[in-house]
Design a protein around this motif. Sequence first.
Motif, mmCIF file in Angstrom:
data_model
loop_
_atom_site.group_PDB
_atom_site.id
_atom_site.type_symbol
_atom_site.label_atom_id
_atom_site.label_comp_id
_atom_site.label_asym_id
_atom_site.label_seq_id
_atom_site.Cartn_x
_atom_site.Cartn_y
_atom_site.Cartn_z
ATOM 1 N N VAL A 181 3.109 -31.518 12.307
ATOM 2 C CA VAL A 181 3.289 -32.028 10.946
ATOM 3 C C VAL A 181 2.208 -33.063 10.641
ATOM 4 O O VAL A 181 1.599 -33.058 9.564
ATOM 5 C CB VAL A 181 4.693 -32.642 10.761
ATOM 6 N N PHE A 182 1.974 -33.966 11.586
ATOM 7 C CA PHE A 182 0.924 -34.966 11.432
ATOM 8 C C PHE A 182 -0.409 -34.275 11.150
ATOM 9 O O PHE A 182 -1.129 -34.628 10.202
ATOM 10 C CB PHE A 182 0.842 -35.801 12.720
ATOM 11 N N TYR A 192 -1.131 -39.796 1.117
ATOM 12 C CA TYR A 192 0.298 -39.504 1.274
ATOM 13 C C TYR A 192 1.000 -40.789 1.703
ATOM 14 O O TYR A 192 0.485 -41.578 2.486
ATOM 15 C CB TYR A 192 0.547 -38.364 2.276
ATOM 16 N N TRP A 193 2.182 -40.996 1.134
ATOM 17 C CA TRP A 193 2.981 -42.195 1.406
ATOM 18 C C TRP A 193 4.062 -41.894 2.434
ATOM 19 O O TRP A 193 4.704 -40.836 2.382
ATOM 20 C CB TRP A 193 3.657 -42.679 0.135
ATOM 21 N N VAL A 194 4.280 -42.830 3.355
ATOM 22 C CA VAL A 194 5.319 -42.664 4.376
ATOM 23 C C VAL A 194 5.995 -44.005 4.647
ATOM 24 O O VAL A 194 5.474 -45.065 4.301
ATOM 25 C CB VAL A 194 4.735 -42.126 5.712
ATOM 26 N N ILE A 195 7.155 -43.925 5.277
ATOM 27 C CA ILE A 195 7.806 -45.107 5.836
ATOM 28 C C ILE A 195 7.850 -44.933 7.346
ATOM 29 O O ILE A 195 8.045 -43.814 7.845
ATOM 30 C CB ILE A 195 9.222 -45.316 5.263
ATOM 31 N N ALA A 199 8.614 -39.222 4.312
ATOM 32 C CA ALA A 199 8.205 -39.443 2.933
ATOM 33 C C ALA A 199 9.062 -40.528 2.278
ATOM 34 O O ALA A 199 10.200 -40.777 2.687
ATOM 35 C CB ALA A 199 8.316 -38.144 2.139
ATOM 36 N N VAL A 200 8.503 -41.175 1.283
ATOM 37 C CA VAL A 200 9.182 -42.201 0.505
ATOM 38 C C VAL A 200 9.355 -41.673 -0.921
ATOM 39 O O VAL A 200 8.424 -41.059 -1.457
ATOM 40 C CB VAL A 200 8.349 -43.506 0.474
ATOM 41 N N TRP A 214 2.821 -31.577 0.824
ATOM 42 C CA TRP A 214 3.421 -31.347 2.147
ATOM 43 C C TRP A 214 4.935 -31.287 2.039
ATOM 44 O O TRP A 214 5.525 -31.707 1.038
ATOM 45 C CB TRP A 214 2.977 -32.399 3.149
ATOM 46 N N ASP A 215 5.558 -30.737 3.057
ATOM 47 C CA ASP A 215 7.009 -30.615 3.119
ATOM 48 C C ASP A 215 7.603 -31.974 3.485
ATOM 49 O O ASP A 215 7.570 -32.384 4.646
ATOM 50 C CB ASP A 215 7.398 -29.559 4.163
ATOM 51 N N LYS A 216 8.149 -32.658 2.495
ATOM 52 C CA LYS A 216 8.604 -34.025 2.692
ATOM 53 C C LYS A 216 9.945 -34.139 3.411
ATOM 54 O O LYS A 216 10.445 -35.235 3.611
ATOM 55 C CB LYS A 216 8.651 -34.756 1.348
ATOM 56 N N THR A 217 10.485 -33.007 3.833
ATOM 57 C CA THR A 217 11.669 -33.054 4.691
ATOM 58 C C THR A 217 11.264 -33.181 6.159
ATOM 59 O O THR A 217 12.106 -33.433 7.016
ATOM 60 C CB THR A 217 12.538 -31.795 4.521
ATOM 61 N N GLN A 218 9.989 -32.990 6.448
ATOM 62 C CA GLN A 218 9.499 -33.005 7.822
ATOM 63 C C GLN A 218 9.192 -34.435 8.281
ATOM 64 O O GLN A 218 8.969 -35.336 7.468
ATOM 65 C CB GLN A 218 8.234 -32.153 7.940
#
Length: 207
Positions: free
Chosen positions: A42-43, A99-102, A124-125, A20-24
């Motif tokens: 995006v979700f 997928y990892w997120v903060i 993204a982390v 996925w586009d981790k800038t989103q």
Amino acid sequence: MNQENQLQNRVPIIDKEVSWDKTQVIMSKTNAFGIIEYANEVFIDVCGYEDYELMGQPHNIIRHPDMPKVIFKVLWENLKKGKNFHAVVKNLAKSGRYYWVITDFEIAKDENGVIVNYFGRRQAVPQEVIALHIEPLYKKLLQIEAASGVEFSEKYLIGFLEEKNRSYVEYIKELIYEYEKTQSKSLQNEEIEEEDERSFFGRLFNR
């Protein structure tokens, strides 16, 4: 809740990351009980569920079994008190990938001060932060939960953070800051070091 468990039981666990586009920024809105009322595109793209599959479902429909329960315990304790909380979370997509997120939250209250909605943002982390620090800690917490329960997982987490003289959120901030400092020559490191917790995460989430 049964519907949520049925959906999760159909998901095969695949040890591959979602592309996925981790800038989103992943965004969602839930009610006070964590039931999804809105998810941005995006979700939907990242988790792989259609919007009609998400609406009315508990947000933990995307909870990954690799996540220690104690992290969500601490997160919800803070949110229910009206406090934002920045947690690093491994989520489970419909495909079975991860997928990892903060996390970052805005908490909406009614005229009586009662919480009615949570607006969640997730980004993204850095993989280096995950691999070197978060995954080893979470695996240890998960092992403790399996052997001794969430109570002792929480005791371990408290001791771990006491040794570092940090709260959980301070620890996460420090990990990301140290990564930024080594990776981005364009950042003014002296200025970043002066950022307090609020301004640091404000910058991270562009708010």
